[in-house]
Design an enzyme around this catalytic site. Structure first.
Site, PDB file in Angstrom:
ATOM      1  N   ARG A 230     -12.136  -0.735  -1.003  1.00 56.17           N
ATOM      2  CA  ARG A 230     -12.653  -0.556   0.346  1.00 56.17           C
ATOM      3  C   ARG A 230     -14.104  -0.100   0.236  1.00 56.17           C
ATOM      4  O   ARG A 230     -14.441   0.719  -0.619  1.00 56.17           O
ATOM      5  CB  ARG A 230     -11.851   0.490   1.133  1.00 56.17           C
ATOM      6  CG  ARG A 230     -10.512  -0.009   1.651  1.00 56.17           C
ATOM      7  CD  ARG A 230     -10.660  -1.071   2.757  1.00 56.17           C
ATOM      8  NE  ARG A 230      -9.376  -1.543   3.246  1.00 56.17           N
ATOM      9  CZ  ARG A 230      -8.705  -2.589   2.757  1.00 56.17           C
ATOM     10  NH1 ARG A 230      -9.204  -3.297   1.754  1.00 56.17           N
ATOM     11  NH2 ARG A 230      -7.550  -2.950   3.279  1.00 56.17           N
ATOM     12  N   ASP A 254     -16.944  -6.539  -3.677  1.00 54.44           N
ATOM     13  CA  ASP A 254     -16.200  -7.473  -2.824  1.00 54.44           C
ATOM     14  C   ASP A 254     -16.045  -6.876  -1.427  1.00 54.44           C
ATOM     15  O   ASP A 254     -15.608  -7.557  -0.500  1.00 54.44           O
ATOM     16  CB  ASP A 254     -14.817  -7.757  -3.434  1.00 54.44           C
ATOM     17  CG  ASP A 254     -14.047  -8.804  -2.641  1.00 54.44           C
ATOM     18  OD1 ASP A 254     -14.626  -9.900  -2.408  1.00 54.44           O
ATOM     19  OD2 ASP A 254     -12.896  -8.535  -2.233  1.00 54.44           O
ATOM     20  N   GLU A 259     -19.187  -3.606   6.271  1.00 49.91           N
ATOM     21  CA  GLU A 259     -18.900  -5.045   6.244  1.00 49.91           C
ATOM     22  C   GLU A 259     -18.384  -5.593   7.567  1.00 49.91           C
ATOM     23  O   GLU A 259     -18.517  -6.783   7.852  1.00 49.91           O
ATOM     24  CB  GLU A 259     -17.873  -5.366   5.145  1.00 49.91           C
ATOM     25  CG  GLU A 259     -16.460  -4.862   5.446  1.00 49.91           C
ATOM     26  CD  GLU A 259     -15.451  -5.228   4.346  1.00 49.91           C
ATOM     27  OE1 GLU A 259     -15.760  -4.985   3.174  1.00 49.91           O
ATOM     28  OE2 GLU A 259     -14.383  -5.748   4.678  1.00 49.91           O
TER      29      GLU A 259
HETATM   30  P1  NAD Z   1      -1.328   1.165  -4.389  1.00 50.77           P
HETATM   31  O1  NAD Z   1      -0.914   2.026  -3.239  1.00 50.77           O
HETATM   32  O2  NAD Z   1      -0.283   0.446  -5.152  1.00 50.77           O
HETATM   33  O3  NAD Z   1      -2.174   2.041  -5.433  1.00 50.77           O
HETATM   34  C1  NAD Z   1      -3.170   2.945  -5.057  1.00 50.77           C
HETATM   35  C2  NAD Z   1      -3.285   3.987  -6.158  1.00 50.77           C
HETATM   36  O4  NAD Z   1      -4.409   4.828  -5.851  1.00 50.77           O
HETATM   37  C3  NAD Z   1      -2.049   4.902  -6.278  1.00 50.77           C
HETATM   38  O5  NAD Z   1      -1.615   4.970  -7.617  1.00 50.77           O
HETATM   39  C4  NAD Z   1      -2.567   6.256  -5.789  1.00 50.77           C
HETATM   40  O6  NAD Z   1      -1.932   7.360  -6.432  1.00 50.77           O
HETATM   41  C5  NAD Z   1      -4.037   6.147  -6.182  1.00 50.77           C
HETATM   42  N1  NAD Z   1      -4.871   7.131  -5.508  1.00 50.77           N
HETATM   43  C6  NAD Z   1      -4.677   7.749  -4.316  1.00 50.77           C
HETATM   44  N2  NAD Z   1      -5.643   8.656  -4.091  1.00 50.77           N
HETATM   45  C7  NAD Z   1      -6.470   8.594  -5.170  1.00 50.77           C
HETATM   46  C8  NAD Z   1      -7.645   9.299  -5.541  1.00 50.77           C
HETATM   47  N3  NAD Z   1      -8.145  10.277  -4.764  1.00 50.77           N
HETATM   48  N4  NAD Z   1      -8.236   8.994  -6.714  1.00 50.77           N
HETATM   49  C9  NAD Z   1      -7.720   8.040  -7.531  1.00 50.77           C
HETATM   50  N5  NAD Z   1      -6.596   7.345  -7.232  1.00 50.77           N
HETATM   51  C10 NAD Z   1      -5.977   7.623  -6.075  1.00 50.77           C
HETATM   52  O7  NAD Z   1      -2.409   0.172  -3.797  1.00 50.77           O
HETATM   53  P2  NAD Z   1      -2.834  -1.265  -4.362  1.00 50.77           P
HETATM   54  O8  NAD Z   1      -1.910  -2.303  -3.823  1.00 50.77           O
HETATM   55  O9  NAD Z   1      -3.056  -1.167  -5.816  1.00 50.77           O
HETATM   56  O10 NAD Z   1      -4.213  -1.485  -3.585  1.00 50.77           O
HETATM   57  C11 NAD Z   1      -5.334  -0.652  -3.828  1.00 50.77           C
HETATM   58  C12 NAD Z   1      -6.375  -0.902  -2.745  1.00 50.77           C
HETATM   59  O11 NAD Z   1      -6.897  -2.207  -2.898  1.00 50.77           O
HETATM   60  C13 NAD Z   1      -5.838  -0.885  -1.302  1.00 50.77           C
HETATM   61  O12 NAD Z   1      -5.813   0.419  -0.780  1.00 50.77           O
HETATM   62  C14 NAD Z   1      -6.818  -1.756  -0.574  1.00 50.77           C
HETATM   63  O13 NAD Z   1      -7.816  -0.932  -0.015  1.00 50.77           O
HETATM   64  C15 NAD Z   1      -7.446  -2.609  -1.654  1.00 50.77           C
HETATM   65  N6  NAD Z   1      -7.206  -4.056  -1.476  1.00 50.77           N
HETATM   66  C16 NAD Z   1      -8.295  -4.878  -1.415  1.00 50.77           C
HETATM   67  C17 NAD Z   1      -8.107  -6.248  -1.288  1.00 50.77           C
HETATM   68  C18 NAD Z   1      -9.272  -7.224  -1.261  1.00 50.77           C
HETATM   69  O14 NAD Z   1      -9.095  -8.388  -0.899  1.00 50.77           O
HETATM   70  N7  NAD Z   1     -10.467  -6.823  -1.650  1.00 50.77           N
HETATM   71  C19 NAD Z   1      -6.821  -6.765  -1.200  1.00 50.77           C
HETATM   72  C20 NAD Z   1      -5.737  -5.891  -1.288  1.00 50.77           C
HETATM   73  C21 NAD Z   1      -5.936  -4.523  -1.419  1.00 50.77           C
END
Ligand code: NAD
Length: 327
Positions: A230, A254, A259
């Site tokens: 994000r 990305d 955005e």
């Molecule tokens: P997920 O919930 O499986 O994993 C997120 C991880 O981040 C968890 O392990 C959590 O413990 C950790 N986390 C929480 N707070 C944190 C902190 N302060 N410091 C470090 N780590 C922390 O989520 P995911 O499916 O792996 O997705 C991650 C992110 O990717 C989503 O939140 C979304 O914003 C982003 N995303 C982007 C796209 C894109 O097209 N660019 C697509 C899908 C998801």
């Protein structure tokens, strides 16, 4: 037939939702983003389908509820754009928690390779028969250190990809879970040791600007940062200033904190007044893609399938495994 008002619709959404839906629900596609002013388009619909840059604040939620909308179907994983407390007991919110972590993780590595090895610059040069290599030097990823922030679904896939390149992988996550070949460290140590840093945590109050001037100050001057998570995880002005002063090697983005209204759209005939973005775009060591990390056939298929399954479950009174609620 139950109706779904589908906001911010793009041709690739329509293609996959029509394919999976068949004639089960009436899906009314709107190009407009969901915001307080456009919410009235959902009149007569039981469900609304929205995406990452829709403005789902208290006003939007109240307008939807007043028209009788009962469920908000988010066709994405993140939900930081929803005023969850305003929806409490009024609007059910369902999301797609995972569609293809591989799509996002592979794009992150693609961006690192492209940025490090200057592939977009080489592509532009060779199309003009400029075969000079000057300025195109990169570094081997082999035995360098990848720092991963957030080892959830996407971060874990990214870790495996990095290990495939024989990189040392370190990670920071407040809820670490053992992962073969990955050493958990605190955030500051990760910033100090990493050659590439990839963000895979959600946007929360704690993670907003997790990459700020202080964090960049700890990094190697050659470090590359990739953000497929994000935009607001990075303080863009601090990043730009570090790029200007050569305190950082480069950035692959990305997502971008401002955005909304720009990404996903063709702005090529408009004057883009976001000066930070304009300067970032112009830097040779910055690579920007338009929030496309999720955009694979597999992910689009899965997004449509799970979104429509969420609606089925809601209508049939089943357990809502993908519900999002205010804490
Ligand atoms: P997920 O919930 O499986 O994993 C997120 C991880 O981040 C968890 O392990 C959590 O413990 C950790 N986390 C929480 N707070 C944190 C902190 N302060 N410091 C470090 N780590 C922390 O989520 P995911 O499916 O792996 O997705 C991650 C992110 O990717 C989503 O939140 C979304 O914003 C982003 N995303 C982007 C796209 C894109 O097209 N660019 C697509 C899908 C998801």
């Amino acid at each position: 037939m139950e109706k779904i008002a589908f906001f911010d619709a793009k041709p690739y959404d329509k293609e996959w939702f029509d394919k999976i839906n068949g004639s089960k629900y009436e899906i009314i596609y709107y190009e407009s983003r969901l915001r307080p002013e456009s919410a009235r388009l959902a009149d007569g619909c039981r469900a609304v389908c929205a995406f990452v840059n829709d403005v789902i604040n208290a006003k939007t939620i109240d307008a939807l509820v007043q028209m009788g909308v009962e469920v908000l179907l988010m066709r994405c994983a993140g939900f930081n754009n929803i005023a969850l407390s305003a929806a409490r007991d009024k609007l059910t919110i369902l999301r797609v928690p995972a569609y293809s972590p591989h799509a996002v993780a592979e794009h992150a590595m693609g961006m690192i390779l492209a940025l490090n090895r200057k592939i977009p610059r080489a592509y532009i040069r060779t199309r003009d028969f400029n075969f000079s290599l000057v300025g195109l030097t990169g570094f081997d990823l082999y035995q360098k250190t990848a720092g991963i922030i957030g080892t959830g679904k996407i971060g874990r896939v990214f870790a495996k990809i990095c290990r495939g390149f024989d990189m040392n992988v370190i990670a920071y996550d407040p809820k670490p879970s053992p992962l073969e070949g990955v050493e958990y460290v605190d955030a500051d140590e990760l910033f100090r040791r990493s050659d590439i840093i990839s963000l895979h945590c959600p946007l929360t109050r704690e993670t907003r600007y997790i990459i700020d001037d202080a964090a960049i100050g700890l990094m190697k001057k050659s470090a590359l940062i990739v953000n497929t998570s994000r935009g607001q995880l990075i303080d863009s002005e601090a990043l730009l200033s570090a790029l200007n002063d050569k305190r950082i090697g480069g950035a692959a983005l990305d997502v971008y904190e401002e955005e909304s209204g720009l990404f996903f759209e063709d702005n090529s005939d408009k004057i883009v007044t976001d000066e930070v973005l304009s300067l970032l775009v112009s830097r040779p060591n910055v690579l920007i893609t338009s929030h496309q990390a999720f955009l694979t056939e597999e992910a689009l298929h899965s997004i449509a399938e799970v979104t429509l399954q969420n609606f089925d479950d809601f209508l049939n009174g089943k357990e809502l495994v993908n519900e999002v609620r205010a804490q």
